[in-house]
Design a protein around this motif. Structure first.
Motif, mmCIF file in Angstrom:
data_model
loop_
_atom_site.group_PDB
_atom_site.id
_atom_site.type_symbol
_atom_site.label_atom_id
_atom_site.label_comp_id
_atom_site.label_asym_id
_atom_site.label_seq_id
_atom_site.Cartn_x
_atom_site.Cartn_y
_atom_site.Cartn_z
ATOM 1 N N GLU A 111 -4.638 -2.550 15.198
ATOM 2 C CA GLU A 111 -4.013 -1.313 14.738
ATOM 3 C C GLU A 111 -4.887 -0.615 13.698
ATOM 4 O O GLU A 111 -5.052 0.612 13.726
ATOM 5 C CB GLU A 111 -2.629 -1.604 14.146
ATOM 6 C CG GLU A 111 -1.588 -2.058 15.152
ATOM 7 C CD GLU A 111 -1.816 -3.470 15.679
ATOM 8 O OE1 GLU A 111 -2.502 -4.284 14.980
ATOM 9 O OE2 GLU A 111 -1.331 -3.771 16.784
ATOM 10 N N ASN A 112 -5.462 -1.385 12.785
ATOM 11 C CA ASN A 112 -6.322 -0.807 11.765
ATOM 12 C C ASN A 112 -7.596 -0.238 12.383
ATOM 13 O O ASN A 112 -8.081 0.829 11.974
ATOM 14 C CB ASN A 112 -6.677 -1.851 10.715
ATOM 15 C CG ASN A 112 -7.335 -1.240 9.487
ATOM 16 O OD1 ASN A 112 -6.832 -0.290 8.916
ATOM 17 N ND2 ASN A 112 -8.469 -1.797 9.097
ATOM 18 N N GLU A 115 -6.722 3.094 14.013
ATOM 19 C CA GLU A 115 -6.530 4.121 12.992
ATOM 20 C C GLU A 115 -7.866 4.641 12.478
ATOM 21 O O GLU A 115 -8.046 5.852 12.289
ATOM 22 C CB GLU A 115 -5.706 3.560 11.834
ATOM 23 C CG GLU A 115 -4.232 3.369 12.151
ATOM 24 C CD GLU A 115 -3.456 2.814 10.967
ATOM 25 O OE1 GLU A 115 -4.043 2.755 9.858
ATOM 26 O OE2 GLU A 115 -2.281 2.447 11.149
ATOM 27 N N ASN A 116 -8.816 3.734 12.251
ATOM 28 C CA ASN A 116 -10.132 4.132 11.758
ATOM 29 C C ASN A 116 -10.895 4.937 12.811
ATOM 30 O O ASN A 116 -11.537 5.941 12.495
ATOM 31 C CB ASN A 116 -10.946 2.899 11.353
ATOM 32 C CG ASN A 116 -10.597 2.404 9.971
ATOM 33 O OD1 ASN A 116 -11.081 2.913 8.971
ATOM 34 N ND2 ASN A 116 -9.755 1.390 9.908
#
Length: 207
Positions: A111-112, A115-116
């Protein structure tokens, strides 16, 4: 060398409803075809380059006049980037294996990572590309390139070459018919059409 469009492994409507048929067809048969046509047209005027493979041709671009250099550089970049991009697309694959493990390790979570990737893609000014790359230290990173600059040209065109795992086209012609000015919606849709199987294979070949 006679530059040609690469064959797609799917039909224009294969990525519906996420990437629409009309955009895919125009993107492939008009935009990408134009790069191919421009390369072939220019190489006819440069017989000393006509039999070179792209890697050798790219190494010799800097001996050309500025206008010929820019024309070939931009069109070769467009051709290489698009040829790679088509392989990054497909439905039905799942992120797993070593690529999934490394993304989790390098970015903290899937997920991170997403997002990035989305943040860099959405904030990129103007036209270009966003890439997941494998660096020489075997770590993954996310970078964007302008216009038709391409990681696939290696250090001859772009400094600090790294190995590309997958990319997303950020030119408006890739999404404007369906998403208009909503680049963020287009970028978020990418996760529904990415070919994780191809990306995983490419990653595992290099680690």
């Amino acid at each position: 060398m006679n530059c040609k469009l690469p064959e797609l492994s799917y039909k224009y409507d294969a990525l519906e409803p996420f990437f629409d048929k009309m955009t895919m067809e125009i993107h492939y048969t008009k935009h990408h075809q134009t790069y191919v046509n421009n390369i072939n047209s220019e190489l006819k005027k440069l017989p000393e380059f006509s039999n070179l493979e792209f890697d050798n041709l790219i190494e010799k671009l800097n001996i050309l006049s500025c206008d010929k250099y820019l024309l070939l550089r931009n069109n070769i970049g467009g051709h290489l980037n698009h040829s790679f991009f088509w392989k990054c697309l497909g439905l039905g694959s799942v992120l797993e294996g070593k690529l999934k493990e490394t993304i989790n390790c390098n970015f903290g979570s899937i997920e991170n990572f997403k997002e990035n990737f989305e943040k860099i893609a959405i904030k990129h000014f103007g036209s270009g590309w966003v890439w997941l790359i494998l660096k020489s230290n075997k770590k993954l990173d996310i970078v964007s390139t302008n216009n038709q600059d391409t990681l696939l040209m290696k250090k001859n065109i772009l400094e600090n070459y790294e190995y590309p795992i997958f990319c997303l086209d950020l030119w408006e012609h890739a999404y404007y018919l369906k998403f208009q000015n909503r680049r963020s919606d287009y970028v978020k849709t990418f996760w529904s059409v990415i070919n994780w199987y191809e990306a995983s294979n490419r990653f595992e070949l290099k680690i």
